[in-house]
Design an enzyme around this catalytic site. Sequence first.
Site, mmCIF file in Angstrom:
data_model
loop_
_atom_site.group_PDB
_atom_site.id
_atom_site.type_symbol
_atom_site.label_atom_id
_atom_site.label_comp_id
_atom_site.label_asym_id
_atom_site.label_seq_id
_atom_site.Cartn_x
_atom_site.Cartn_y
_atom_site.Cartn_z
ATOM 1 N N GLU A 153 35.455 -34.579 6.423
ATOM 2 C CA GLU A 153 36.163 -34.389 7.468
ATOM 3 C C GLU A 153 37.056 -35.715 7.491
ATOM 4 O OE1 GLU A 153 36.988 -32.055 9.389
ATOM 5 O OE2 GLU A 153 38.471 -33.460 10.071
ATOM 6 N N TYR B 179 38.930 -27.401 18.863
ATOM 7 C CA TYR B 179 37.855 -26.905 17.977
ATOM 8 C C TYR B 179 37.031 -26.159 18.983
ATOM 9 C CZ TYR B 179 38.705 -30.697 14.224
ATOM 10 O OH TYR B 179 39.135 -31.710 13.614
ATOM 11 N N LYS C 155 33.788 -14.666 13.486
ATOM 12 C CA LYS C 155 34.024 -15.598 12.464
ATOM 13 C C LYS C 155 33.102 -16.229 12.051
ATOM 14 C CE LYS C 155 36.690 -19.930 11.700
ATOM 15 N NZ LYS C 155 37.652 -20.736 12.191
ATOM 16 N N TYR C 156 32.167 -17.045 12.620
ATOM 17 C CA TYR C 156 30.983 -17.889 12.285
ATOM 18 C C TYR C 156 29.904 -17.073 11.790
ATOM 19 C CZ TYR C 156 33.945 -21.771 13.472
ATOM 20 O OH TYR C 156 34.937 -22.522 13.535
ATOM 21 N N PHE D 271 38.026 -22.513 19.435
ATOM 22 C CA PHE D 271 37.847 -21.612 18.026
ATOM 23 C C PHE D 271 36.512 -21.469 17.697
ATOM 24 C CE2 PHE D 271 42.109 -23.415 16.999
ATOM 25 C CZ PHE D 271 42.955 -22.135 17.218
ATOM 26 N N ASP E 42 40.117 -37.516 3.433
ATOM 27 C CA ASP E 42 40.852 -36.208 3.154
ATOM 28 C C ASP E 42 40.328 -35.757 1.820
ATOM 29 O OD1 ASP E 42 42.840 -34.713 1.992
ATOM 30 O OD2 ASP E 42 44.356 -35.679 3.234
ATOM 31 N N MET E 43 40.086 -34.218 1.747
ATOM 32 C CA MET E 43 39.300 -33.460 0.668
ATOM 33 C C MET E 43 39.975 -33.632 -0.551
ATOM 34 S SD MET E 43 39.594 -29.569 1.580
ATOM 35 C CE MET E 43 39.217 -29.671 3.367
ATOM 36 N N GLU F 259 36.886 -23.755 5.937
ATOM 37 C CA GLU F 259 37.847 -22.762 6.973
ATOM 38 C C GLU F 259 39.268 -23.457 7.300
ATOM 39 O OE1 GLU F 259 36.635 -22.822 11.098
ATOM 40 O OE2 GLU F 259 35.333 -24.425 10.987
ATOM 41 N N GLU G 271 48.410 -22.897 6.791
ATOM 42 C CA GLU G 271 47.809 -24.251 7.386
ATOM 43 C C GLU G 271 47.443 -25.077 5.843
ATOM 44 O OE1 GLU G 271 44.989 -23.589 10.364
ATOM 45 O OE2 GLU G 271 46.302 -22.611 11.680
#
Lengths: 779, 779
Positions: free
Chosen positions: B446, B383, B392-393, B386, B473-474, B489, B498
């Site tokens: 998360e 993490y 990106k952010y 990245f 888990d979403m 993301e 992914e």
Amino acid sequence: MSWENTTSISSLLTLQDITRAAKEPPNPDASTPVLALSAQVRSKGYDLVCLPLTTEKWKKRWTEMCLISTGVDSTTDMVAERRAEAWRAKPGFLLDEVTMTELEEAEGVTALISEWLELDAADDWVRHDAEIALRQELAYASYLNVQTAILPPPRSREYVSSYARTINACLKSAPYIHLSVRLAIYNPTVLEASPMPSPPLPSSLFAGSPTPSTPRLVVPDDRGGETSVVNLDATWEMWDTIRSICDYNTRLSLTLDLTPPLPVKSGFLSKWKAEPIRHLFLPASTFIANSKGYPVLPKGTQSFIRESMTHRPIVILSGANAGLHTRGGELAYSQYLRHLEKTSPAIQAALTSGTVENFAQGYQDYLQAPLQPLMDNLQSVTYQTFEQDPVKYHNYEEAIYQALADWQGEDLIILCVAGAGRGPLVARALSAIERSGRDAFIYVVEKNPNAYITLQARKEAEWGDKVKLLFGDMRFLEVPEKADILISELLGSFGDNELSPECLDGAMRFLKADGISIPSSYTAHLAPLSSSKLYNESRASKDDKGSETPYVVMFQAVNLLSGDGASSSGRCGPQVQECWEFEHPRKDAVVDERTGLPLTNSHNARSAKLEFFIPHAGVLHGLAGYFEAVLYGNIGLSIHPHRKDRISKDMLSWFPLFFPFKEPLYLPSNSELTVSIWRMTNQRQVWYEWHAEAFLNVVGAPPADSDVPLPSPNGGSFFGSPGPARSPSPFVDGNDSAFDRRSFRMDSYSYEASGGSKLVKIGHTSLHNPGGRSSWIGL
Amino acid sequence: MSWENTTSISSLLTLQDITRAAKEPPNPDASTPVLALSAQVRSKGYDLVCLPLTTEKWKKRWTEMCLISTGVDSTTDMVAERRAEAWRAKPGFLLDEVTMTELEEAEGVTALISEWLELDAADDWVRHDAEIALRQELAYASYLNVQTAILPPPRSREYVSSYARTINACLKSAPYIHLSVRLAIYNPTVLEASPMPSPPLPSSLFAGSPTPSTPRLVVPDDRGGETSVVNLDATWEMWDTIRSICDYNTRLSLTLDLTPPLPVKSGFLSKWKAEPIRHLFLPASTFIANSKGYPVLPKGTQSFIRESMTHRPIVILSGANAGLHTRGGELAYSQYLRHLEKTSPAIQAALTSGTVENFAQGYQDYLQAPLQPLMDNLQSVTYQTFEQDPVKYHNYEEAIYQALADWQGEDLIILCVAGAGRGPLVARALSAIERSGRDAFIYVVEKNPNAYITLQARKEAEWGDKVKLLFGDMRFLEVPEKADILISELLGSFGDNELSPECLDGAMRFLKADGISIPSSYTAHLAPLSSSKLYNESRASKDDKGSETPYVVMFQAVNLLSGDGASSSGRCGPQVQECWEFEHPRKDAVVDERTGLPLTNSHNARSAKLEFFIPHAGVLHGLAGYFEAVLYGNIGLSIHPHRKDRISKDMLSWFPLFFPFKEPLYLPSNSELTVSIWRMTNQRQVWYEWHAEAFLNVVGAPPADSDVPLPSPNGGSFFGSPGPARSPSPFVDGNDSAFDRRSFRMDSYSYEASGGSKLVKIGHTSLHNPGGRSSWIGL
């Protein structure tokens, strides 16, 4: 395996047949309509039955779920989509959607998968749902223990890779069932629009099935307009893509649809010989009536079927009961096929004793490691097999006889048989001596201690004092006196591959300077070859070195890819080409004065580079190797396919050699193949290495990318010098405009030359057997 | 590995240099002339020394033994042959035939193998003896512990397979030494005959060596006359044959000879980027004088060297001490090369912090398995890496800010960050909310229990009541209320790889019907790629499934084979092409009413068929995969090579994806490549399968074989009926002359159509990752 009745004939039952049978009164011996029909078909003399797996009900349900999208009534669409999703999650049939439900019904049945499934549809969703349907059908066929399923034909060159991907997935998920791809032998839409000779039956490939995707590969021509590529190889090309994507799975075969009429003789048909044809699909409508009204086949189709008999195909007859022809009734069709079988040259040859085809039964396309008689001592039974060859020894005797007759000296003629084995050449030499009336004596050399016992027995019983036996290796043995005529039989399928050159180098020590060697020379020959069967056999053999050794093979399901015609480049030779020659005695001998042997084996190294023209697209799987030998004068031995019948017809002793390639190489029509082969040697071993490159004649065109070099506008003019504004750094650019001009000229030159056509490389194989990896011949 | 001083500079010593040094007075610090020269060279600042292994004496002896054949005086010939045979049996040098005898002399030295050895001579014997000589030289170099030997250049396209076979044998027999093939970047004989800018030095490739074999591939043109194929790719084609025959041996590299001037910008140069360049050979004569008289390079050569710096090449300078240029002396050449190094864009990018090139150091061309964040719980350090991405952010925050600004409702805006990791998007969302002045609340989802600890800590320390954390888990978690804006993301290098589509399908349960997803869509993109390095890496990786999985790779020694220009067929798209798109929220959702989840994953299956134009010959080793995402409005993320700098310059988080092919596929200039790729799914897995086919535009020509079908003269006329003489058997042939005519028309039609040019298939790859063999993504 016997060659009698090689062909099975299967009758295709249609859904109409089943519906009709269902209306018949109940039959006490057959509990279902399919069982009743099967019994009927078998009673008519058919060997097998072929029938559709699913009914129209299934087609209707699938179509309603997966194809209907009103785009107007979103509720209806949603309902259909919901049904489809439920089906996709748990695919399965309803009872009335299948033709068979009992194991007995499916026994010995070849099932036709729903032919309306478009595995190569342009639409993603149609393809996706057709794949689920196919998996469902195959799962059900497997449940009923069906051994072979015939797949719907690919319809679109454009999406054939999707079709192939699906078949590959099915082969992996259904581990037992054999799948057969139904495919027209060519696409008849390339014909001018003209009516078919008779209306096709519903069971024919070309009717009744939805074909929204265009079956023709349409590409724009080079003037930007659209023109259809009229490619007789197109269906084969689809098959090639399918079986390549399925990695030559041995459970994948071809059902070749012979509905369209075939040309009498055409090179494009021969490629099918190398493919795994399991079924020939033949509708009654393809038959024509002869003058008596009986159904017969067009000549092209006749000869194709005769030639295909070596595949032992199952012929699927459809519509034989429809009464299309006035005479002979339903049985006339299968009787005619039996007639074709009996008149097939291949079957006739196999049934005639004395032919290679008859001798070789059971060995067709079977890979054998070449003998290594120098390293291994052969078994008596091996000698016995080879001694059966009537032609080889007859030719040897003639050669010896003529050599004796031509011999000028008046003294006793000394012969030596080097490598006598169990003595067949000794016997032939004695017979030739007797016929010639010359005075001669034979030294008999053999290094196999076991065969030497047989020689001693024969000397005692037959030969007496006319011969003297010598035990030892001809390369090192001392022989009491030099010979006038040296006779040997050390040849392999490729001539030199059993080390005849190396052995005779040694035997030259005891041949007089003006002596004769029988054989006096031999040549090795090659041709590029295609064969799915041999490709699979060679890669399956032993380990991953399977593709690094040549094999002895009696070819059957193979196709020589080369043509005799000249290519447009004019650089190609004939279909089968000579690699190299060995002559005995050697002309250029430099030997060790002490031992009489050559100092190195360098003089037996050879290499060849051959150019073959490939008239029709095909896949290169290997090289066919042949030899031809001159024994003496005009007497020889040959397994060269074009010359063997003239030189040594019906000789049995040698099958050709097969040099496999690890990876198939695709060769388009009108391409050229360069084959390199080397006979390598070091102090201990002899081996071959081989390699091939493919070329094609292309339309020259300037590269269309934007990288074309132009004289750099910033580079300064060739006529001007850089101005004073330039930086004084030592790294400042020089005036290299001359180089730019040079570069430009260079590229534009290339464009000019490419205005015409040129030969460009399009592919190559690996190098095979590098460094004698499999060390297949020990010195 | 640092990018400072990536280039080593080596000085080429000639035999003349050594002879001169031998005449110098003895040097107490250097016991031999070579040691003295080496010390001298290093003192001048060169990193390395390169020198010939053998002397003129050796050339003389070899030539006398192996080439001289008077054909007149057979005794002389026999003596030479006897000497040659003795040498072949036991090859070895005499003392004065080699330049070095001591280990110290050879330390760090790159040895030049005798460049007069013709491994590709047309004559079998010359080739044979050159091979023995080469083995002898390599054995001696190995004895002296030389690490790298530079081989004589191949001279003949005709016999390049023999050259290659020899090199392959040497690589196998000498297991440590690196071999480097010296090769001109193109063959200057294609230039019009014009004098070279300065006379080439003896050490230059183009002088002093016997070249009896023609270095140009000459083929007859289609009118039968002879025309030379002016092919700028010819030397690359030789190299390709050599390294293919050597099976991409990692000890085989290129010494690219830059003697001929290079065009400033030309597509044919880019292919060298994908090859293992180890040395650049650069004679002083290639330098030109700038206005100050200092040696500089022509612009084309400059830019080629700058671009080649990523290979970290050793530049071999020859003749720098010959005084060809008036200013700067010997050191000017290497100073100029250092200047090129410093001004190389690749080196500059690598040295600039904040660039991808700088960030990626050590990862160039290194294969990484793609992350599977759905299956695996990521480590905190992953993490962290990245989260370092500044671009990106930043873009995410802008997207959220604009979405908030555009939001029409007046109520509290509900945001949900689905898959929050350690919280970077939560922080950015809070910042965007603050900037927008809108009233909003964030649900934070998360499933990684470890990252969830970090989230709790940050909520406590930073976020407070503005967020609510939800663990799970979403795809299955219950969220208290539906969100207006869903932020995730989940993207991989190829967009969907992914499993973003699958995860967001689940998250759609808690997004309002008119809600916004950030990202709102993403696309996957492909381009065909060549890279010797990546080919070797992927086949070496783990097991034989190495070539069945895509990898994440920071590309460096690669070349995209496709061009942007249109092909003559007009069917090809741009260099990089889009495969498919995913949109969120889905438009066509059919979900299970009970769970809110889709019934199957069918809607996330995808497929694409792309047509690429290949302007310059190259070898296909794989596909480069990229993604581009729309976050919101005109704010996006992109690693598409042509668009990334416009959309998200200097974004670090994603390297491209590499889809390898197991077997290289040769693609000629002006060919077309059809790539098929499928995103497959079943109930448990998602995977990709890929496949490619190559096509080429060819000159149509009727097949030249004799198989052309003609109306059979025995088949009876179409207008007459069979006579009464026919046999009355039911099997007698029918009157099928109509079929013959049909067949004939069919083939002649094909000939007509082939009068122009047409696109024919020339090859294909295997199907990769069939059935998700490597099952690389678990659902």
